[in-house]
Design an enzyme around this catalytic site. Structure first.
Site: not given
Ligand code: CAA
Ligand code: NAD
Length: 297
Positions: A123, A144, A156, A194
Site C-alpha cells: 500500500s 496495488h 495502480e 493512498n
Molecule cells: N469480497 C468479494 N465480493 C464482495 C465483498 C467481498 N469482501 N463484499 C462485497 N462483495 C460484492 C458482493 O457480492 C456484490 O456483488 P454483486 O454486485 O456481483 O452482487 C457487490 O460486491 C456489492 O456488495 P453488497 O451489495 O453486499 O454491498 P455494497 O453495495 O455495500 O458494496 C462494497 C460493498 C463494494 C465493499 C462497498 O461498500 C464499497 O465500495 N466500499 C468502499 C471500498 C473501498 O473504498 N475500498 C478501498 C479501500 S482502500 C484500499 O484498498 C487501498 C489500501 O492500500 C488500503
Molecule cells: P492481512 O493481515 O489481512 O493478511 C496478511 C497475511 O499475510 C496474513 O494472513 C499473514 O499470516 C500473512 N503472512 C505474513 N507473513 C507471511 C509470509 N512470510 N508468507 C506468506 N504470508 C505471510 O493483510 P492484508 O490487508 O491482506 O494486506 C496485505 C498487503 O496488501 C499489505 O501489503 C497491505 O498494505 C496491502 N493492501 C491492503 C489493503 C487493505 O485494504 N487491507 C488494500 C490494498 C493493499
C-alpha cells in the site's frame, strides 16, 4: 514473457487481499497457489473464497459447477517452494512490513524461475527498496489492488527504479485480464490513492480523539455529504487498523513531515488488537448486529 505465457500465479498471503487475489486470478482461468505461514490462515482464506463464490451462486451470477471449477484451480499451502518454484508471476500480499517483505523476496529469489515476475501489492512501500532484496530488479513491480479485490476496479501500477518496460507491459496486461483498469504511478510513498486516503484516515481519527464528532456522526456525514459508500471509520475497520498504522509510520519516516504524525488512539487500538473487522472489533464492535460504535479512552 507475455501475458499469454502466464499459466500459474503464486499468491503470498491468504489474508484480506491474498484470498481476494486467489479468487480473482482463479476466476480469470489461472492456476493459483495461495501461500500463508500457518494452516489456519490458509483455511481462513479458502473459507472466505468459498463464502464469496457461494454468494455468487445464490445470486445466480455463477453456477455451482463454475464455482467448483474455480475452487479446483486454487491450491492453498504453507509450502513456499511448492507454491512458488514453477510460478510465472508472484503476487505478494503479506503484512505491510518492509523488513519482512524483503526477507520473503530474498527467499523467493532462490526458489523462483529466473523469468518469474514479482508483483507487490504493498500500500505504501518503495518498490525499489523491496526489489533490492532480489537480483531481478527489472522483473519487480508494484501492482496495488484495492479491497475487496474481486469488486474494486482499479490497479495502480508502480515501476521501481529498474523495472523494465516488458515487466510493466506484462503486469498491465495481466491486470486487464483480471478485469481491472490501470493507472501508472511514479514511485512515492502511498503512490496516488493512498497519498490522499491516509491523511483522510488520520484526520478522521484526530477529530474523534479531540471530541469534534463521534464515529457514527462522522461516518454519516461522509456517506451523506460526500456520497462515499463507507464513512472513514467503517472503511478503517474494513482495511484493518494494523495495515493503516504500518502505512502511517512508513509515511512519517519517508516524508519526514509532521503532517503524517500518528494519532495515539490508532496506536493504542492496534496494541489492544482492536484491528477492525478482522478481529471483530475496531471503531465498531462486530459481535453486535448491526455493529455498534465502541467507546474510546
Ligand atoms: N469480497 C468479494 N465480493 C464482495 C465483498 C467481498 N469482501 N463484499 C462485497 N462483495 C460484492 C458482493 O457480492 C456484490 O456483488 P454483486 O454486485 O456481483 O452482487 C457487490 O460486491 C456489492 O456488495 P453488497 O451489495 O453486499 O454491498 P455494497 O453495495 O455495500 O458494496 C462494497 C460493498 C463494494 C465493499 C462497498 O461498500 C464499497 O465500495 N466500499 C468502499 C471500498 C473501498 O473504498 N475500498 C478501498 C479501500 S482502500 C484500499 O484498498 C487501498 C489500501 O492500500 C488500503
Ligand atoms: P492481512 O493481515 O489481512 O493478511 C496478511 C497475511 O499475510 C496474513 O494472513 C499473514 O499470516 C500473512 N503472512 C505474513 N507473513 C507471511 C509470509 N512470510 N508468507 C506468506 N504470508 C505471510 O493483510 P492484508 O490487508 O491482506 O494486506 C496485505 C498487503 O496488501 C499489505 O501489503 C497491505 O498494505 C496491502 N493492501 C491492503 C489493503 C487493505 O485494504 N487491507 C488494500 C490494498 C493493499
Amino acid at each position: 514473457m507475455k501475458v499469454e505465457d502466464v499459466k500459474k500465479i503464486c499468491v503470498l498471503g491468504a489474508g484480506l487481499m491474498g484470498n481476494g487475489f486467489a479468487q480473482t486470478c482463479a476466476q480469470a482461468g489461472f492456476e493459483v497457489a495461495m501461500r500463508d505461514i500457518e494452516d489456519r490462515f490458509v483455511e481462513n482464506g479458502l473459507n472466505m473464497i468459498k463464502k464469496n463464490l457461494s454468494r455468487g451462486v445464490k445470486k445466480e451470477k455463477i453456477t455451482q459447477e463454475q464455482m467448483d471449477t474455480i475452487l479446483g484451480r486454487i491450491n492453498g499451502t504453507t509450502d513456499l517452494k511448492a507454491a512458488a518454484s514453477d510460478a510465472d508471476v508472484v503476487i505478494e500480499a503479506i503484512v505491510e512490513n518492509l523488513d519482512l517483505k524483503k526477507k520473503v523476496y530474498a527467499e523467493l529469489e532462490e526458489i523462483c524461475k529466473p523469468d518469474c515476475v514479482f508483483g507487490s501489492n504493498t500500500s505504501s512501500i518503495s518498490i525499489t527498496d523491496m526489489a533490492s532484496a532480489t537480483k531481478r530488479t527489472d522483473k519487480f513491480i508494484g501492482m496495488h489492488f484495492f479491497n475487496p479485490v474481486p469488486v474494486m476496479r482499479l490497479v495502480e501500477i508502480i515501476k521501481g527504479y529498474e523495472t523494465s518496460d516488458e515487466t510493466y507491459q506484462l503486469i498491465d496486461g495481466l491486470s486487464k485480464k483480471l478485469g481491472k483498469q490501470t493507472v501508472l504511478v511514479n514511485e512515492a510513498p502511498g503512490f496516488a490513492v493512498n497519498r490522499l486516503l491516509l491523511p483522510f484516515f488520520l484526520e478522521a481519527i484526530f477529530t474523534l480523539q479531540e471530541g469534534v464528532t463521534t464515529v457514527e456522526d462522522m461516518d454519516k456525514a461522509i456517506t451523506l455529504g460526500l456520497n462515499h459508500p463507507m464513512g472513514p471509520f467503517t472503511l478503517l475497520d474494513f482495511v484493518g487498523l494494523d495495515t493503516t498504522l504500518f502505512i502511517a509510520d512508513y509515511f512519517y519516516k519517508e516524508f519526514q513531515d509532521s503532517k503524517y504524525r500518528v494519532p495515539t488512539l490508532l496506536r493504542k487500538m492496534v496494541r489492544a488488537n482492536n484491528l477492525g473487522r478482522k478481529t471483530g472489533k475496531g471503531f465498531y464492535d462486530y459481535s453486535q448486529k448491526p455493529p455498534v460504535p465502541c467507546s474510546f479512552r
